[in-house]
Motif scaffolding. Sequence first.
Motif, PDB file in Angstrom:
ATOM      1  N   ALA A  34      18.564  -4.379  14.760  1.00 36.19           N
ATOM      2  CA  ALA A  34      17.463  -3.715  13.589  1.00 36.19           C
ATOM      3  C   ALA A  34      18.000  -2.768  13.602  1.00 36.19           C
ATOM      4  CB  ALA A  34      16.009  -3.165  14.282  1.00 36.19           C
ATOM      5  N   ILE A  35      17.536  -1.976  12.221  1.00 34.87           N
ATOM      6  CA  ILE A  35      18.547  -1.213  11.386  1.00 34.87           C
ATOM      7  C   ILE A  35      16.672  -0.593  10.354  1.00 34.87           C
ATOM      8  CG2 ILE A  35      19.846  -0.551   9.402  1.00 34.87           C
ATOM      9  CD1 ILE A  35      21.556  -2.917  10.093  1.00 34.87           C
ATOM     10  N   ASP A  36      16.503   0.708  10.948  1.00 38.29           N
ATOM     11  CA  ASP A  36      15.363   1.215  10.738  1.00 38.29           C
ATOM     12  C   ASP A  36      16.140   2.261   9.316  1.00 38.29           C
ATOM     13  OD1 ASP A  36      13.453  -0.246  12.115  1.00 38.29           O
ATOM     14  OD2 ASP A  36      14.196   1.780  13.732  1.00 38.29           O
ATOM     15  N   PHE A  37      15.271   2.408   8.153  1.00 41.90           N
ATOM     16  CA  PHE A  37      16.109   3.252   7.117  1.00 41.90           C
ATOM     17  C   PHE A  37      14.176   3.909   6.521  1.00 41.90           C
ATOM     18  CE2 PHE A  37      14.392  -0.745   4.406  1.00 41.90           C
ATOM     19  CZ  PHE A  37      14.331   0.211   3.707  1.00 41.90           C
ATOM     20  N   ARG A  38      14.061   4.791   5.941  1.00 43.38           N
ATOM     21  CA  ARG A  38      13.056   5.142   4.857  1.00 43.38           C
ATOM     22  C   ARG A  38      13.410   5.500   4.132  1.00 43.38           C
ATOM     23  NH1 ARG A  38      13.829  10.907   4.919  1.00 43.38           N
ATOM     24  NH2 ARG A  38      14.769  12.231   6.196  1.00 43.38           N
ATOM     25  N   PRO A  81      16.481   6.496  11.504  1.00 39.01           N
ATOM     26  CA  PRO A  81      16.215   6.341  10.923  1.00 39.01           C
ATOM     27  C   PRO A  81      17.002   7.117   9.111  1.00 39.01           C
ATOM     28  CG  PRO A  81      14.019   6.655  11.265  1.00 39.01           C
ATOM     29  CD  PRO A  81      15.474   7.461  12.674  1.00 39.01           C
ATOM     30  N   LEU A  82      18.022   5.532   8.529  1.00 39.01           N
ATOM     31  CA  LEU A  82      18.988   6.012   8.168  1.00 39.01           C
ATOM     32  C   LEU A  82      18.270   6.421   6.310  1.00 39.01           C
ATOM     33  CD1 LEU A  82      20.836   2.569   7.479  1.00 39.01           C
ATOM     34  CD2 LEU A  82      21.223   5.545   9.113  1.00 39.01           C
ATOM     35  N   VAL A  83      18.173   7.395   5.415  1.00 42.31           N
ATOM     36  CA  VAL A  83      17.712   7.506   4.388  1.00 42.31           C
ATOM     37  C   VAL A  83      17.971   6.597   3.305  1.00 42.31           C
ATOM     38  CG1 VAL A  83      17.424   9.516   3.143  1.00 42.31           C
ATOM     39  CG2 VAL A  83      17.019   9.816   5.885  1.00 42.31           C
ATOM     40  N   ALA A  84      17.494   6.322   3.087  1.00 44.57           N
ATOM     41  CA  ALA A  84      17.807   5.344   1.197  1.00 44.57           C
ATOM     42  C   ALA A  84      17.777   6.172   0.114  1.00 44.57           C
ATOM     43  CB  ALA A  84      16.988   4.026   0.758  1.00 44.57           C
ATOM     44  N   LYS A  85      18.870   6.343  -0.610  1.00 41.72           N
ATOM     45  CA  LYS A  85      18.311   7.230  -1.483  1.00 41.72           C
ATOM     46  C   LYS A  85      18.543   6.669  -2.987  1.00 41.72           C
ATOM     47  CE  LYS A  85      21.279  10.792   1.255  1.00 41.72           C
ATOM     48  NZ  LYS A  85      21.876  11.921   0.763  1.00 41.72           N
ATOM     49  N   ALA A  86      17.616   7.780  -4.186  1.00 40.76           N
ATOM     50  CA  ALA A  86      17.766   7.088  -5.083  1.00 40.76           C
ATOM     51  C   ALA A  86      18.996   6.756  -6.292  1.00 40.76           C
ATOM     52  CB  ALA A  86      17.029   7.192  -6.078  1.00 40.76           C
ATOM     53  N   ILE A  87      19.886   5.867  -6.563  1.00 43.37           N
ATOM     54  CA  ILE A  87      20.986   5.747  -7.631  1.00 43.37           C
ATOM     55  C   ILE A  87      20.726   5.746  -8.924  1.00 43.37           C
ATOM     56  CG2 ILE A  87      22.205   5.495  -5.754  1.00 43.37           C
ATOM     57  CD1 ILE A  87      22.295   2.775  -6.821  1.00 43.37           C
ATOM     58  N   ALA A 119       0.743  -0.969  -0.395  1.00 39.81           N
ATOM     59  CA  ALA A 119       0.069  -0.143   0.350  1.00 39.81           C
ATOM     60  C   ALA A 119       1.236   1.126   0.408  1.00 39.81           C
ATOM     61  CB  ALA A 119      -0.888   0.112   1.614  1.00 39.81           C
ATOM     62  N   ALA A 120       2.100   1.044   0.263  1.00 35.91           N
ATOM     63  CA  ALA A 120       3.236   2.036   0.053  1.00 35.91           C
ATOM     64  C   ALA A 120       2.854   3.599   1.248  1.00 35.91           C
ATOM     65  CB  ALA A 120       3.077   3.277  -1.834  1.00 35.91           C
ATOM     66  N   GLU A 121       2.675   2.830   2.438  1.00 36.46           N
ATOM     67  CA  GLU A 121       1.992   3.661   3.480  1.00 36.46           C
ATOM     68  C   GLU A 121       3.574   3.297   5.086  1.00 36.46           C
ATOM     69  OE1 GLU A 121      -1.592   1.252   4.476  1.00 36.46           O
ATOM     70  OE2 GLU A 121      -0.975   0.240   5.513  1.00 36.46           O
ATOM     71  N   ARG A 122       4.367   2.199   4.736  1.00 31.51           N
ATOM     72  CA  ARG A 122       4.997   2.689   5.871  1.00 31.51           C
ATOM     73  C   ARG A 122       5.932   3.967   5.083  1.00 31.51           C
ATOM     74  NH1 ARG A 122       7.329  -3.546   5.627  1.00 31.51           N
ATOM     75  NH2 ARG A 122       8.067  -2.128   7.669  1.00 31.51           N
ATOM     76  N   ASP A 123       6.036   4.281   7.024  1.00 34.68           N
ATOM     77  CA  ASP A 123       7.532   5.570   6.975  1.00 34.68           C
ATOM     78  C   ASP A 123       8.588   5.488   7.016  1.00 34.68           C
ATOM     79  OD1 ASP A 123       4.865   7.608   7.028  1.00 34.68           O
ATOM     80  OD2 ASP A 123       4.734   7.533   9.439  1.00 34.68           O
ATOM     81  N   ASN A 124       9.015   3.591   7.635  1.00 34.07           N
ATOM     82  CA  ASN A 124       9.760   3.522   7.767  1.00 34.07           C
ATOM     83  C   ASN A 124      10.189   1.906   8.062  1.00 34.07           C
ATOM     84  OD1 ASN A 124      11.111   5.926   8.771  1.00 34.07           O
ATOM     85  ND2 ASN A 124      10.628   5.670  11.132  1.00 34.07           N
ATOM     86  N   CYS A 125      11.187   1.533   7.023  1.00 34.92           N
ATOM     87  CA  CYS A 125      11.110  -0.437   7.028  1.00 34.92           C
ATOM     88  C   CYS A 125      12.794  -0.198   7.765  1.00 34.92           C
ATOM     89  CB  CYS A 125      11.020  -0.542   5.458  1.00 34.92           C
ATOM     90  SG  CYS A 125       8.910   0.086   4.111  1.00 34.92           S
ATOM     91  N   THR A 126      12.530  -1.544   7.899  1.00 37.57           N
ATOM     92  CA  THR A 126      13.512  -2.271   8.860  1.00 37.57           C
ATOM     93  C   THR A 126      14.539  -3.397   8.145  1.00 37.57           C
ATOM     94  OG1 THR A 126      12.034  -1.896  10.623  1.00 37.57           O
ATOM     95  CG2 THR A 126      13.947  -2.663  11.167  1.00 37.57           C
ATOM     96  N   GLY A 156       9.805   9.101  -0.214  1.00 36.35           N
ATOM     97  CA  GLY A 156       8.433   8.997  -0.056  1.00 36.35           C
ATOM     98  C   GLY A 156       8.428   7.498   0.260  1.00 36.35           C
ATOM     99  N   PRO A 157       7.471   6.741   0.791  1.00 33.08           N
ATOM    100  CA  PRO A 157       7.375   5.337   1.420  1.00 33.08           C
ATOM    101  C   PRO A 157       6.755   4.110  -0.635  1.00 33.08           C
ATOM    102  CG  PRO A 157       5.616   5.697   2.523  1.00 33.08           C
ATOM    103  CD  PRO A 157       6.099   6.849   1.500  1.00 33.08           C
TER     104      PRO A 157
END
Length: 302
Positions: free
Chosen positions: A156-160, A206-212, A125-132, A164-165
């Motif tokens: 556990a390593i949380d990230f976003r 939470p870490l931030v995943a960046k588009a590459i 549903a693309a609604e999770r603010d953070n994933c793990t 957005g989700p």
Amino acid sequence: MAGNRPATRTALVLLLALSPALLAAERPAAPPVPVEYGQGRQLCTLANEDVDESSGVACSRLTPGVFWTHNDSGDEPRVFAFNAKGDDLAAFDIEGANARDWEDMASFTRGGKAYLLLADVGDNAAERDNCTLYLVPEPRLDPKKRGVRGKLKAEAIDFRYEDGPHNCEAVAVDPTSKAILLVTKIMPGPCKVYALHEPPARPREPLVAKAIATLKLPLVTAMDVSPDGLRAVVLTYGNAYEYTRRPDEKWSDAFARQPRMVPMPPRRQGEAICYGPDAKTLYLTSEGSPCPFLEVPVKEGK
């Protein structure tokens, strides 16, 4: 001026002699030799009937001949070990972890130690603010033993995602940089590749995943990076697509090129793939029980 000609000729000869070496030093490293794959085949079915919705697979970095898998959403947080004959080697409950929607896993080494990375990243549903992501030390197994049961403790390593989700079912670890790569699952596509650099010990935020990169592929279900760090295989419900890079290249450069399609054997619902220890052979599972274990081998003589 005439008296300087012998010295000039000597310098010119020396320069010409060194030119091939200088040019070779300036050339980028050669890309890996393309792998010629043979016909995919089923090796076995897994003896452990608890594996009924395999959604990730990884090759052991610690015990030769051992593979790991886990179930999709709905199962408890646990992993299963098996061999190429499908024998039930072990199952471990993962303490300190939740199994909201585990979708992929990866194996790698860091500091001389072997780890399993378990990805709780599903988000239809693309609604999770953070994933793990869960980091688990890989246990050493005795390949002769069967039915081992135990517990492992996870970090556990949380990230976003930076924008957005996203729903994601494909995660891999680059063994050269320890960067974690994630590929979104989008219909009809294209999908995006995100990167997380090796996280610090116990990050507070939470870490931030960046588009590459962007891949012109639909419904990506799994991913792995070869143990030598030169190949990345991206799986769909149909075939897989392999990207290659030179040792001096970034993954963003490799993903910008057209991938090579690798035919996959028929599966009921294939959501897992990994490279073997040879950095070439591909292994797959599929959802359903009994769970099939498949191989896409390198062509003989190649």
